[in-house]
Structure formats: C-alpha cells, structure tokens
Design a protein around this motif. Structure first.
Motif, mmCIF file in Angstrom:
data_model
loop_
_atom_site.group_PDB
_atom_site.id
_atom_site.type_symbol
_atom_site.label_atom_id
_atom_site.label_comp_id
_atom_site.label_asym_id
_atom_site.label_seq_id
_atom_site.Cartn_x
_atom_site.Cartn_y
_atom_site.Cartn_z
ATOM 1 N N TYR A 42 0.901 -1.216 0.039
ATOM 2 C CA TYR A 42 -0.075 0.047 0.101
ATOM 3 C C TYR A 42 0.860 1.193 -0.028
ATOM 4 N N GLU A 43 0.750 2.066 -1.050
ATOM 5 C CA GLU A 43 1.614 3.281 -1.157
ATOM 6 C C GLU A 43 1.099 3.980 -2.039
ATOM 7 N N PHE A 44 1.101 5.309 -1.700
ATOM 8 C CA PHE A 44 0.541 6.522 -2.706
ATOM 9 C C PHE A 44 1.260 7.804 -2.338
ATOM 10 N N HIS A 61 3.217 25.265 -19.689
ATOM 11 C CA HIS A 61 2.178 26.091 -20.178
ATOM 12 C C HIS A 61 1.823 27.297 -19.321
ATOM 13 N N ASN A 62 3.179 27.497 -18.759
ATOM 14 C CA ASN A 62 3.074 28.802 -17.618
ATOM 15 C C ASN A 62 1.781 28.745 -16.749
ATOM 16 N N LEU A 63 1.129 27.585 -16.463
ATOM 17 C CA LEU A 63 0.012 27.241 -15.705
ATOM 18 C C LEU A 63 0.350 27.204 -14.243
ATOM 19 N N ASP A 64 -0.073 28.091 -13.368
ATOM 20 C CA ASP A 64 0.197 27.880 -11.839
ATOM 21 C C ASP A 64 -0.878 26.988 -11.260
ATOM 22 N N LEU A 65 -0.457 25.804 -10.779
ATOM 23 C CA LEU A 65 -1.206 25.042 -10.214
ATOM 24 C C LEU A 65 -0.920 24.733 -8.865
ATOM 25 N N LYS A 66 -1.714 24.517 -7.700
ATOM 26 C CA LYS A 66 -1.266 24.268 -6.308
ATOM 27 C C LYS A 66 -1.465 22.805 -6.205
ATOM 28 N N PRO A 67 -0.493 22.170 -5.802
ATOM 29 C CA PRO A 67 -0.671 20.790 -5.696
ATOM 30 C C PRO A 67 -1.483 20.273 -4.646
ATOM 31 N N GLU A 68 -1.829 21.113 -3.498
ATOM 32 C CA GLU A 68 -3.039 20.735 -2.695
ATOM 33 C C GLU A 68 -4.357 20.824 -3.526
ATOM 34 N N HIS A 69 -4.495 21.427 -4.552
ATOM 35 C CA HIS A 69 -5.797 21.619 -5.185
ATOM 36 C C HIS A 69 -6.232 20.273 -6.123
ATOM 37 N N PHE A 70 -5.512 19.436 -6.250
ATOM 38 C CA PHE A 70 -5.928 18.222 -6.946
ATOM 39 C C PHE A 70 -6.556 17.094 -6.108
ATOM 40 N N VAL A 71 -7.382 16.438 -6.908
ATOM 41 C CA VAL A 71 -8.179 15.321 -6.350
ATOM 42 C C VAL A 71 -7.835 14.192 -7.412
ATOM 43 N N GLN A 72 -7.180 13.050 -6.608
ATOM 44 C CA GLN A 72 -7.033 12.011 -7.521
ATOM 45 C C GLN A 72 -8.053 10.936 -7.610
ATOM 46 N N VAL A 73 -8.581 10.490 -8.903
ATOM 47 C CA VAL A 73 -9.483 9.416 -8.929
ATOM 48 C C VAL A 73 -9.073 8.196 -9.826
ATOM 49 N N LEU A 246 -12.098 5.318 -3.616
ATOM 50 C CA LEU A 246 -11.296 5.438 -4.878
ATOM 51 C C LEU A 246 -10.176 6.575 -4.564
ATOM 52 N N ASP A 247 -9.889 6.997 -3.721
ATOM 53 C CA ASP A 247 -8.813 7.963 -3.706
ATOM 54 C C ASP A 247 -7.299 7.527 -3.306
ATOM 55 N N HIS A 248 -7.395 6.464 -3.742
ATOM 56 C CA HIS A 248 -5.797 5.990 -3.557
ATOM 57 C C HIS A 248 -5.540 5.315 -4.938
ATOM 58 N N ALA A 249 -4.181 5.214 -5.334
ATOM 59 C CA ALA A 249 -3.753 4.767 -6.487
ATOM 60 C C ALA A 249 -2.950 3.177 -6.355
ATOM 61 N N ASN A 250 -2.640 2.719 -7.323
ATOM 62 C CA ASN A 250 -1.820 1.736 -7.060
ATOM 63 C C ASN A 250 -0.139 2.059 -7.460
ATOM 64 N N ALA A 251 0.782 1.023 -6.930
ATOM 65 C CA ALA A 251 1.951 1.225 -6.863
ATOM 66 C C ALA A 251 2.572 1.493 -8.473
ATOM 67 N N VAL A 252 1.918 0.748 -9.316
ATOM 68 C CA VAL A 252 2.530 0.726 -10.529
ATOM 69 C C VAL A 252 2.182 2.188 -11.269
ATOM 70 N N THR A 253 1.090 2.408 -11.122
ATOM 71 C CA THR A 253 0.354 3.811 -11.466
ATOM 72 C C THR A 253 1.526 5.071 -10.986
ATOM 73 N N MET A 254 1.435 4.837 -9.689
ATOM 74 C CA MET A 254 2.056 5.985 -9.092
ATOM 75 C C MET A 254 3.257 6.098 -9.707
ATOM 76 N N TYR A 255 4.156 5.122 -9.494
ATOM 77 C CA TYR A 255 5.663 5.285 -10.126
ATOM 78 C C TYR A 255 5.765 5.783 -11.342
ATOM 79 N N ALA A 256 4.784 4.974 -12.236
ATOM 80 C CA ALA A 256 4.881 5.344 -13.674
ATOM 81 C C ALA A 256 4.422 7.017 -13.943
ATOM 82 N N THR A 257 3.520 7.510 -13.281
ATOM 83 C CA THR A 257 3.060 8.878 -13.444
ATOM 84 C C THR A 257 4.076 9.766 -13.051
#
Length: 367
Positions: A42-44, A61-73, A246-257
C-alpha cells in the motif's frame, strides 16, 4: 472487436486514441525496478505526484497549479461520472459540443441526465463554437453543467483564450458549472496555444488535468486528476472519492506517473515532433492526392477528422471502400454525434510508414 465493428479483422486499426509506440524508457525503468523489488505494498505518494504534474504544467504552459488543489480518482471517465453525479441531479441537462468524444453521451445518459447538444459549426477549414445557440441553451434554465473538451476530440480544435473567455463569461451569467476535459492538453502543434479553464479564474469550474494516458501511452494504467481552486467543489468530490475508497492509486500507476512527469519531457518532445510531422504529411497528401476528401488539420490531439462526402458514395459503399478495399479501420463520425455518415476520425499516433501505406492504398482504390 474489429470483426464485430468493421465486419473484418483484415484492417489496420486507427480507431482508438492510443499511441502505437514504445513508451518512454524512464517509465519502463521505474516499473522494472518495481517488479524487481518483488513487493507491491500500500503506497501512494500524492504530494510527489501532484507536485510533478504542477511543475510539468508550469514549464509547458506557464500554468500555476497548487498541488494541494488536486483530487486523485481512478481515471478520466470515472472522474467525469463522479462530477456529473456530484454537481447535477437526475433529469438535469448537460451540454456537450458535438461531434465530441462519444463516452460523454454514455456517461450523461447512464446517470439519468439529459444530453443537450450545442453543435459546433464549420467555418472555412475549421470548427467553431456556436455561441448564439450556446447562450440560448443556457438561457433556457435546463442546463446544469457544460462538459467541455479542450483540445477537442475528434475535430482537433485547441480553443483559443478568447473563445474560452467568452464561453466562461456566458456560463457565469447563468451560473453554470463547467467541467473541462483537458487530457489532450499537452498534444499541441505549432501555431496553437493551450489555455486551461483553470487559468481563467472561474470559481464554478473543475478541470480534469494531469492524466498521463494520452501523453505517454499509459491508457490502461493511468489515473485521473481533478483540479479546482474552489475549495467547496474540491472537498465535495474528494469526499465522494473517499467514501467509495477511490482516492488511492496502485504502486505501478503512481511510479509510472511520477517518472513520466519528472523524466519524460525529452521523450514527449520527440513524440510531439514526430506526430506533428505525420499530421503535416497527411494534410499535404490528402490535399494533393485526395482533394475530394475534406481534411480538418488538427491544432492538437493525435486525431484527424475527415469528410468523405466529396467522393459521392453511399454510407455502405464508403464503409466498404475504407475497410474492405483500403483495409483501414477509422472511427465512424456517428459515434461522436455527427449525423452525416461521411465523417470519420483517424488516430495518427502510429509509425509514419504505416500511415503512408494506408492512405496510399486508399488513394489507389479511389482512383
């Protein structure tokens, strides 16, 4: 599936928006390391994932995004499905701009909502938004959500900042939520510039941004990432995702991303240059060798949109020409809500030699 859809499997498939190339070596390497460690725990590491996506978008894109404003699905389609259920009610109208990615309609209707079409218009050699119809639809009071596709699949438009500002200003007027599917947002060709809804300061919007599926060929193992600067909207979708675990990933997806966004830029730039060359070849070839076919040169995405009506064939004759004679499997435009059966989409994220051979065979069959 080819046999079921086209009546033959003796075709070269160009019908799904997947790339036909080996993925970037940094992704392969990190996944191989994961396999070699022989441990799938279990790791994300959400902070690193969101920071990597934010940094990528700032640099490209010079797009300012706040990391804390993401939701993973779990994925892009599940993201859209959740947003529809969270921010509309059964029976509500959801506006789409046809012809558009066919899954939009399925997700809307399967949730008990109504599909409201705002058909795009053809002006010259490209599609544009019919803003007069768009505002009339919103004025009716039946529209609870706008489901935007930017860049637009299948017609390849990259909506300009002024077009998006106009779309947002009308949505503000009627307090309508905008969901912007931006999964093709990095596949932008020379002469076009990508603008995210997230940059336009519309409080009632959510953006699906950051999926590495289309950029890096990770379609079957990628997550979806929803972004919003509106805390209320963000917390609502976060609560829904968490309630269904649904708010957690799997290890393969996480490391690949993480590997894709931190170390995949050189590979992606090469991929983009290659597919732009392929696009240019297709547009030039069709103009010179098959001028009867109207070709809409895409500003973004690896999809190209054709109108075969100039060949003067009936729908069954056209399908036979494409599949049985030219042996190419294109996506029927009717899947995207296009009523005219002469329209087809082609995915050109394939080796150029293969694309050339297919279209040259088509030319030989047309005569």
């Amino acid at each position: 599936m080819l046999q079921q859809i086209y009546g033959t499997d003796d075709v070269t498939p160009y019908w799904i928006a997947d790339m036909d190339f080996p993925i970037a070596s940094p992704i392969t390497n990190v996944m191989q390391q994961l396999v070699n460690r022989e441990l799938y725990s279990y790791e994300f590491d959400s902070q690193t994932v969101f920071e990597a996506i934010s940094t990528w978008n700032k640099e490209r894109h010079n797009l300012d995004l706040k990391p804390e404003h993401f939701v993973q699905v779990p994925g892009v389609l599940s993201a859209i499905a959740m947003l529809i259920r969270d921010f509309t009610h059964e029976g509500d109208g959801i506006l789409i701009q046809t012809p558009v990615y066919h899954q939009f309609r399925r997700l809307i209707e399967s949730a008990g909502r109504q599909v409201i079409n705002n058909p795009l218009k053809i002006e010259g050699d490209q599609y544009v938004i019919d803003f007069e119809d768009y505002e009339e639809q919103l004025k009716s009071g039946n529209i609870a959500m706008i489901l935007l596709c930017n860049p637009h699949n299948p017609v390849g438009r990259v909506w300009t900042k002024s077009e998006l500002q106009k779309l947002v200003s009308i949505a503000k007027k009627y307090n309508t939520t905008i969901i912007s599917d931006e999964v093709h947002g990095d596949i932008i060709f020379d002469g076009a510039r990508f603008t995210s809804i997230a940059s336009l300061d519309y409080n009632n919007s959510l953006t699906i941004i950051g999926s590495p599926a289309k950029n890096f060929g990770l379609n079957s193992i990628s997550n979806g990432y929803i972004y919003s600067d509106n805390q209320m909207l963000r917390e609502k979708i976060r609560a829904t995702s968490s309630s269904m675990s649904l708010d957690h990933a799997n290890a393969v997806t996480m490391y690949a991303t993480i590997a894709a966004y931190q170390h995949g830029q050189e590979w992606f730039d090469g991929f983009l240059n290659y597919t732009q060359t392929t696009r240019n070849w297709i547009v030039d070839f069709m103009a010179k060798q098959l001028p009867q076919v109207k070709t809409f040169s895409p500003q973004g995405t690896n999809q190209i949109w054709f109108d075969f009506s100039g060949l003067g064939l009936k729908p069954k004759q056209l399908k036979a020409l494409l599949t049985l004679e030219a042996k190419i499997a294109l996506t029927p435009g009717t899947w995207f809500g296009e009523e005219d059966e002469n329209f087809y989409r082609m995915n050109f994220a394939s080796p150029l030699e293969k694309v050339q051979a297919s279209l040259q065979l088509l030319k030989s069959k047309v005569g």
